[in-house]
Design an enzyme around this catalytic site. Structure first.
Site, mmCIF file in Angstrom:
data_model
loop_
_atom_site.group_PDB
_atom_site.id
_atom_site.type_symbol
_atom_site.label_atom_id
_atom_site.label_comp_id
_atom_site.label_asym_id
_atom_site.label_seq_id
_atom_site.Cartn_x
_atom_site.Cartn_y
_atom_site.Cartn_z
ATOM 1 N N LYS A 66 0.831 -1.203 0.000
ATOM 2 C CA LYS A 66 0.000 0.000 0.000
ATOM 3 C C LYS A 66 0.871 1.260 0.000
ATOM 4 C CE LYS A 66 -2.107 -1.144 3.831
ATOM 5 N NZ LYS A 66 -1.455 -2.456 4.025
ATOM 6 N N THR A 67 1.849 1.270 0.904
ATOM 7 C CA THR A 67 2.720 2.439 0.964
ATOM 8 C C THR A 67 3.482 2.579 -0.346
ATOM 9 O OG1 THR A 67 2.899 2.163 3.337
ATOM 10 C CG2 THR A 67 4.556 3.554 2.301
ATOM 11 N N ASP A 249 -1.684 7.855 3.652
ATOM 12 C CA ASP A 249 -1.274 6.504 4.075
ATOM 13 C C ASP A 249 -1.908 6.202 5.438
ATOM 14 O OD1 ASP A 249 -0.020 4.063 4.053
ATOM 15 O OD2 ASP A 249 2.027 4.830 4.258
ATOM 16 N N GLU A 250 -2.010 4.925 5.812
ATOM 17 C CA GLU A 250 -2.543 4.514 7.123
ATOM 18 C C GLU A 250 -3.891 5.184 7.388
ATOM 19 O OE1 GLU A 250 -0.953 2.251 8.896
ATOM 20 O OE2 GLU A 250 1.168 2.391 8.338
ATOM 21 N N GLN A 280 -5.455 -3.097 10.916
ATOM 22 C CA GLN A 280 -4.321 -2.474 11.591
ATOM 23 C C GLN A 280 -4.719 -1.172 12.281
ATOM 24 O OE1 GLN A 280 -0.317 -2.734 9.637
ATOM 25 N NE2 GLN A 280 -1.531 -3.373 7.880
ATOM 26 N N ARG A 656 5.222 -7.361 11.048
ATOM 27 C CA ARG A 656 6.445 -6.595 10.809
ATOM 28 C C ARG A 656 7.563 -7.517 10.345
ATOM 29 N NH1 ARG A 656 4.309 -2.976 9.229
ATOM 30 N NH2 ARG A 656 2.476 -4.235 9.608
HETATM 31 P P1 ATP Z 1 1.771 -2.116 5.992
HETATM 32 O O1 ATP Z 1 0.339 -2.538 6.001
HETATM 33 O O2 ATP Z 1 2.562 -2.851 7.010
HETATM 34 O O3 ATP Z 1 1.931 -0.644 6.034
HETATM 35 P P2 ATP Z 1 2.099 -1.979 3.135
HETATM 36 O O4 ATP Z 1 0.873 -2.562 2.554
HETATM 37 O O5 ATP Z 1 2.209 -0.515 3.168
HETATM 38 O O6 ATP Z 1 2.361 -2.608 4.587
HETATM 39 P P3 ATP Z 1 4.650 -1.863 1.835
HETATM 40 O O7 ATP Z 1 5.441 -1.453 3.007
HETATM 41 O O8 ATP Z 1 4.317 -0.874 0.797
HETATM 42 O O9 ATP Z 1 3.312 -2.599 2.341
HETATM 43 O O10 ATP Z 1 5.334 -3.101 1.127
HETATM 44 C C1 ATP Z 1 5.830 -4.218 1.856
HETATM 45 C C2 ATP Z 1 7.104 -4.711 1.222
HETATM 46 O O11 ATP Z 1 6.816 -5.302 -0.018
HETATM 47 C C3 ATP Z 1 8.103 -3.617 0.944
HETATM 48 O O12 ATP Z 1 9.401 -4.102 1.181
HETATM 49 C C4 ATP Z 1 7.883 -3.313 -0.521
HETATM 50 O O13 ATP Z 1 9.032 -2.772 -1.115
HETATM 51 C C5 ATP Z 1 7.566 -4.691 -1.071
HETATM 52 N N1 ATP Z 1 6.708 -4.655 -2.285
HETATM 53 C C6 ATP Z 1 5.531 -4.038 -2.422
HETATM 54 N N2 ATP Z 1 5.017 -4.229 -3.647
HETATM 55 C C7 ATP Z 1 5.903 -5.005 -4.331
HETATM 56 C C8 ATP Z 1 5.972 -5.556 -5.643
HETATM 57 N N3 ATP Z 1 4.998 -5.372 -6.540
HETATM 58 N N4 ATP Z 1 7.049 -6.301 -5.963
HETATM 59 C C9 ATP Z 1 8.043 -6.508 -5.075
HETATM 60 N N5 ATP Z 1 8.047 -6.023 -3.826
HETATM 61 C C10 ATP Z 1 6.993 -5.264 -3.435
HETATM 62 MG MG MG Z 2 2.400 0.853 4.783
#
Ligand code: ATP
Ligand code: MG
Length: 715
Positions: A66-67, A249-250, A280, A656
């Site tokens: 997402k981030t 975000d969040e 979350q 995490r």
């Molecule tokens: P959270 O809910 O904990 O905030 P999130 O959904 O924001 O998590 P991110 O932090 O954006 O998730 O991504 C998690 C990990 O996966 C990061 O290391 C990111 O670089 C990697 N990632 C995300 N999308 C891809 C992708 N399409 N291919 C490879 N790696 C990815």
């Molecule tokens: Mg995130």
């Protein structure tokens, strides 16, 4: 209750004119798919990045990127859609997250296109807003921001209580009211019992005092912009034209006030992307409401909802455990989450004899594991529910000389005694800084109380000058009592004496061989004049007073050294300290160190190897608040909601971890002077794991450890 007008329809100010001209055809339909964004994005992520036809919500579980969507979308807007950076605003949950996002965008976009881009928290955006719109808020240009300490001191003074639990409860109630956009009248109306009625009265005087001091608190940084944007159409139009695209975000942890800001800034165009995960949501206690996720769909029927399902962070076993735990909460949104990063090592659950044994064992395992895996210290994180849990762990790490950083904890410059002394220095350097005036004038007590401050504050607000200016010429009309006037005059004289010396330099003024009247000597004299040591011994028991006094001496020694080394005047020194405290908080360069963090502060982050400690009933889930033992229907419901929030916290903790997760709990824990027997957390059962009998020596499966060691030896 402050009325938020129905959703505003800015007429005649289609601030999107520039934007509209740019987008006669939807962009994503004219761009070759995938050519303009990171080719690694999966199709849903790409859809979220490219979607510009209206409001967009990405709702997905932890680690699904997402981030990453937000960062990529900022890059896409600037690089491919020629959005001017100053019209793009991205909101993150913490300053640290903002810094990280800034860095990631910087790596993707030509720096010259980045000028003016806003990536920050709701609070930093609110501050920027108030710096420009202070006059409409009835504030002077140099208004001050009271931090949490100052605000608490004020509430304490108004409540006239030493009952810390009561103080915290009232402060939290006021904060919740502010975040729900209730003014003191509304709060008085909404108060349901005597306690809340008292809190509402305190809220009223608190607000009046803040105004008199020309100060705002952290909640005001969000509340005031939300109210002003709602009430003032031209102001709203101006800001809407400045925010052509908003990313959040969040999103699940926004509160009512923050949601209003999103709505009011985006206006009818509704050009925004929010990302979040209801599983979350861990800030309900601060007034956040994941209801905001559902509300978005109601307020924006055209909302494009995008779900992500692939987790790119964790191995399957970790993800499986996280999914199991969260499946015990009622589901608001249907979500699936899978990972193709392999099964991974089994999750270990280890009972420990005490928190001391737990800390020592983890420090040792962690050290062994770093060697076995040839990893870096910063690949490891130790996560826990409460701030106080870091102390024992820190001790154990220090014993083994393992470097660590603590986040969510207190820094040296946040300590009350350090802040007290700095407030004297700040006031000497800048007499117009009202919070410094308030803090210095009242610590230690010198006959300047609430009544005196309020009288000075009213006059200062009336004349638009600082408290100090009023104090310098205090008259009988302002303060009728001679005793009060005398106290103020004595204080002013004291400050002015030091001000006169503040620009002195150490070396040139002195006779050869003798130090001159520079910063070092002034600091010594200040300590004597303030009589702070005595104040500490009056207030605390001997041990506490001594440790606090040591901190003060550490601070002044450090300042004196600095002044001597760089030949600085007191004035220059104070500016230098401001810079240092800022740096101290920014954690700019991540050192290679183990990360100790509360679960709350670990949100959004990821670490290869995670230790989740103190996973016991009473700690995680945390022992209840006011609802504990409340047998009424409402009490029971509150308790269920609280456990659900704790479960989400556990979910955040588990997710995490990227490669390994170690969970531990203590059979015994020290509480005050007693050892209390503890039970493993219900969440351990819910992860679908079995507890083990004895703690293992290292973290890896024995055969793999052996293999790695062999490989190491071969090298
Ligand atoms: P959270 O809910 O904990 O905030 P999130 O959904 O924001 O998590 P991110 O932090 O954006 O998730 O991504 C998690 C990990 O996966 C990061 O290391 C990111 O670089 C990697 N990632 C995300 N999308 C891809 C992708 N399409 N291919 C490879 N790696 C990815
Ligand atoms: Mg995130």
């Amino acid at each position: 209750m402050v009325q938020i007008p129905p959703y505003p329809t800015p007429s005649g100010q289609d601030t999107g004119a520039h934007h509209g001209a740019r987008r006669t055809t939807p962009l994503h339909s004219v761009l070759p798919a995938g050519a303009t964004v990171d080719p690694n994005l999966n199709p849903r992520q790409r859809e979220a990045v490219l979607y510009l036809d209206g409001p967009c919500l990405v709702l997905a579980g932890a680690g699904s990127g997402k981030t990453r969507v937000i960062t990529q979308k900022i890059a896409y807007l600037l690089r491919e859609c020629s959005y001017p950076a100053r019209q793009v605003v991205a909101l993150t949950f913490t300053n640290k997250a903002a810094r990280e996002m800034n860095e990631r965008v910087r790596a993707l976009v030509n720096p010259q296109w980045l000028r003016g881009l806003t990536v920050g928290t709701f609070h930093s955006l609110g501050l920027r807003f108030l710096r420009e719109e202070y006059a409409s808020a009835g504030l002077k240009r140099g208004f001050s921001i009271l931090d949490a300490h100052d605000a608490q001191a004020l509430v304490q003074e108004l409540l006239a209580t030493t009952d810390r639990a009561r103080l915290r409860a009232v402060q939290q109630t006021i904060s919740l009211w502010k975040n729900a956009l209730l003014d003191p009248d509304g709060a008085a109306h909404a108060a349901r019992d005597a306690n809340e009625a008292e809190a509402a009265r305190t809220y009223r005087s608190y607000q009046a005092t803040l105004m008199a001091y020309q100060s705002v608190d952290f909640d005001d940084l969000i509340r005031l912009p939300a109210q002003m944007l709602a009430a003032d159409a031209p102001l709203r139009a101006r800001w809407q034209s400045r925010v052509q695209y908003l990313l959040v975000d969040e999103y699940q942890d926004t509160n009512v006030c923050q949601y209003q800001i999103v709505r009011l800034l985006c206006g009818d165009r509704a050009m925004f992307t929010a990302v979040g995960d209801d599983d979350q949501a861990i800030y309900a206690w601060r007034g956040a409401t994941s209801e905001n996720l559902a509300q978005l769909g109601r307020d924006y029927p055209q909302l494009r909802l995008i779900k992500l399902e692939q987790n790119y962070r964790s191995v399957q076993r970790i993800l499986q455990a996280a999914n199991e735990v969260i499946s015990h909460n009622p589901k608001a949104f249907e979500k699936t989450l899978w990972s193709d990063l392999g099964l991974g090592d089994p999750i270990r659950v280890t009972p420990m004899d005490s928190d001391l044994a737990e800390a020592e064992s983890i420090a040792m395992r962690l050290s062994a594991s770093r060697f076995e895996r040839q990893a870096q210290w910063k690949d490891f994180a130790v996560l826990y529910r409460g701030n106080h849990q870091s102390r024992v762990m820190e001790q154990a790490l220090r014993n083994l000389r393992i470097p660590y950083t603590v986040s969510g904890g207190q820094s040296f410059f946040d300590k009350a005694e350090v802040r007290d002394m700095l407030s004297w220095l700040r006031l000497i350097a800048n007499e117009d800084e009202d919070p410094a005036f308030i803090r210095a004038a009242t610590t230690p007590r010198r006959g300047i109380g609430q009544g005196t401050l309020q009288a000075l504050g009213t006059e200062a607000a009336h004349r638009g000058v600082s408290l100090f200016t009023v104090a310098v010429e205090v008259t009988e009309a302002i303060l009728p009592a001679a005793r009060q006037r005398q106290a103020v005059q004595d204080f002013v004289k004291l400050i002015q004496n030091f001000q006169a010396r503040a620009t002195n330099r150490e070396t040139p003024a002195g006779i050869a061989g003798e130090p001159g009247d520079g910063a070092g000597r002034i600091l010594d004299d200040l300590l004597t004049a303030v009589n702070y040591e005595r104040h500490l011994y009056d207030l605390f028991d001997d041990r506490q007073a001594q440790s606090r006094w040591t901190n003060v001496l550490d601070l002044t020694d450090w300042l004196k050294r600095k002044a001597a080394e760089d030949d600085m005047t007191l004035l220059e020194l104070v500016q230098h300290v401001a810079l240092v405290t800022m740096l101290d908080r920014s954690e700019d360069d991540e050192p290679d160190a183990v990360k100790l963090s509360t679960l709350h502060a670990s949100k959004g982050l990821e670490f290869p190897y995670v230790y989740l400690i103190g996973v016991e009933e009473g700690l995680l889930p945390h022992r209840g608040g006011t609802d504990e033992g409340d047998d009424s229907e409402a009490g029971a419901a509150a308790q269920v909601r609280r456990i659900e929030e704790e479960r989400r916290l556990m979910y955040v903790g588990i997710t995490r971890a990227q490669r390994t997760l170690q969970v531990s709990w203590c059979r015994k824990r020290r509480r005050g002077r007693d050892d209390v027997a503890c039970e493993p957390s219900r969440f351990i059962d819910e992860m679908g794991l079995q507890a083990e009998a004895a703690p293992p020596a290292g973290d890896m499966e024995p055969d793999r450890t052996l293999g790695l060691l062999k490989a190491l030896l071969k090298k």
